[in-house]
Design a protein around this motif. Structure first.
Motif, PDB file in Angstrom:
ATOM      1  N   LEU A  67       0.740  -1.269  -0.074  1.00 17.94           N
ATOM      2  CA  LEU A  67      -0.098  -0.012  -0.133  1.00 17.94           C
ATOM      3  C   LEU A  67       1.425   1.348  -0.732  1.00 17.94           C
ATOM      4  CD1 LEU A  67      -2.487   1.726  -0.268  1.00 17.94           C
ATOM      5  CD2 LEU A  67      -2.129   1.064   2.990  1.00 17.94           C
ATOM      6  N   VAL A  68       0.790   1.691  -1.011  1.00 13.65           N
ATOM      7  CA  VAL A  68       1.375   3.199  -0.991  1.00 13.65           C
ATOM      8  C   VAL A  68       1.260   5.093  -1.304  1.00 13.65           C
ATOM      9  CG1 VAL A  68       2.649   2.507  -3.400  1.00 13.65           C
ATOM     10  CG2 VAL A  68       4.338   4.323  -2.557  1.00 13.65           C
ATOM     11  N   VAL A  69       1.117   5.532  -0.367  1.00 16.83           N
ATOM     12  CA  VAL A  69       0.214   6.863  -0.869  1.00 16.83           C
ATOM     13  C   VAL A  69       1.246   7.640  -1.333  1.00 16.83           C
ATOM     14  CG1 VAL A  69      -1.311   8.673  -0.040  1.00 16.83           C
ATOM     15  CG2 VAL A  69      -1.604   6.089   1.337  1.00 16.83           C
ATOM     16  N   SER A  70       1.098   8.025  -2.850  1.00 17.00           N
ATOM     17  CA  SER A  70       1.524   9.383  -3.217  1.00 17.00           C
ATOM     18  C   SER A  70       1.841  10.200  -3.750  1.00 17.00           C
ATOM     19  CB  SER A  70       3.115   8.214  -3.651  1.00 17.00           C
ATOM     20  OG  SER A  70       4.180   9.378  -4.228  1.00 17.00           O
ATOM     21  N   LYS A 106      -2.426   5.122  -4.041  1.00 15.63           N
ATOM     22  CA  LYS A 106      -3.766   5.827  -3.730  1.00 15.63           C
ATOM     23  C   LYS A 106      -3.011   7.202  -3.656  1.00 15.63           C
ATOM     24  CE  LYS A 106      -6.323   3.202  -1.007  1.00 15.63           C
ATOM     25  NZ  LYS A 106      -7.136   2.922  -1.750  1.00 15.63           N
ATOM     26  N   THR A 107      -3.774   8.494  -4.503  1.00 20.11           N
ATOM     27  CA  THR A 107      -2.885   9.935  -4.642  1.00 20.11           C
ATOM     28  C   THR A 107      -3.281  10.353  -2.676  1.00 20.11           C
ATOM     29  OG1 THR A 107      -5.333  11.138  -4.265  1.00 20.11           O
ATOM     30  CG2 THR A 107      -3.389   9.847  -6.174  1.00 20.11           C
ATOM     31  N   PRO A 108      -2.686  11.023  -2.627  1.00 22.43           N
ATOM     32  CA  PRO A 108      -2.938  11.561  -0.856  1.00 22.43           C
ATOM     33  C   PRO A 108      -3.816  12.186  -0.850  1.00 22.43           C
ATOM     34  CG  PRO A 108      -0.837  12.979  -1.647  1.00 22.43           C
ATOM     35  CD  PRO A 108      -1.470  12.025  -2.779  1.00 22.43           C
ATOM     36  N   LYS A 109      -4.948  12.464  -2.206  1.00 18.80           N
ATOM     37  CA  LYS A 109      -6.148  12.595  -1.581  1.00 18.80           C
ATOM     38  C   LYS A 109      -6.831  11.266  -0.893  1.00 18.80           C
ATOM     39  CE  LYS A 109      -6.459  17.852  -4.195  1.00 18.80           C
ATOM     40  NZ  LYS A 109      -6.801  18.184  -4.707  1.00 18.80           N
TER      41      LYS A 109
END
Length: 129
Positions: A67-70, A106-109
């Protein structure tokens, strides 16, 4: 690295080590984590070794969930995000066997800090057994 991100990475790492069958160095997991951290500068990152759920030798590193949010995902379609993560991991793991890599990018939003990654279903032994 901000305090929230550092605490999140440390907490998740501690949770994963408690789940491990043996306390040992996990070079493939560490390589995945380092590569994604360096390239994507994630707001949140979880690298989960799910190998213990499969018919592999104890201590194996063959099945992972990421899971990566960038912010680097902001203008990318989902497939392009997955391709980016795959290319980063593939480059760092050349010569190492990883059978499965599940990706949530995922994006931060899009990111909900209360989100919990669900474990994959138990292995059925392959070929639908």
């Amino acid at each position: 690295m901000n305090i929230f991100r550092s605490a999140t990475l440390t907490l998740r790492s501690a949770q994963l080590h408690r789940m491990s069958a043996t306390p040992q160095t996990v070079p493939i997991e560490a390589a995945i984590r380092a590569a994604l951290s360096d390239e994507l500068l994630p707001v949140h990152l979880e690298v989960i070794n799910e190998s213990y759920m499969h018919n592999v030798p104890k201590g194996s590193e063959t099945h992972f969930k990421v899971l990566v949010v960038s912010e680097k995902f902001n203008d990318l379609t989902l497939i392009k995000r997955h391709r980016l993560v795959n290319s980063i991991v593939q480059e760092k793991l050349a010569g190492n066997f990883v059978h499965a890599l599940s990706i949530e990018a995922k994006t931060p939003k899009q990111w909900d800090p209360n989100y919990i990654v669900e474990p994959s279903p138990n292995c059925r032994g392959g070929f639908g057994k």
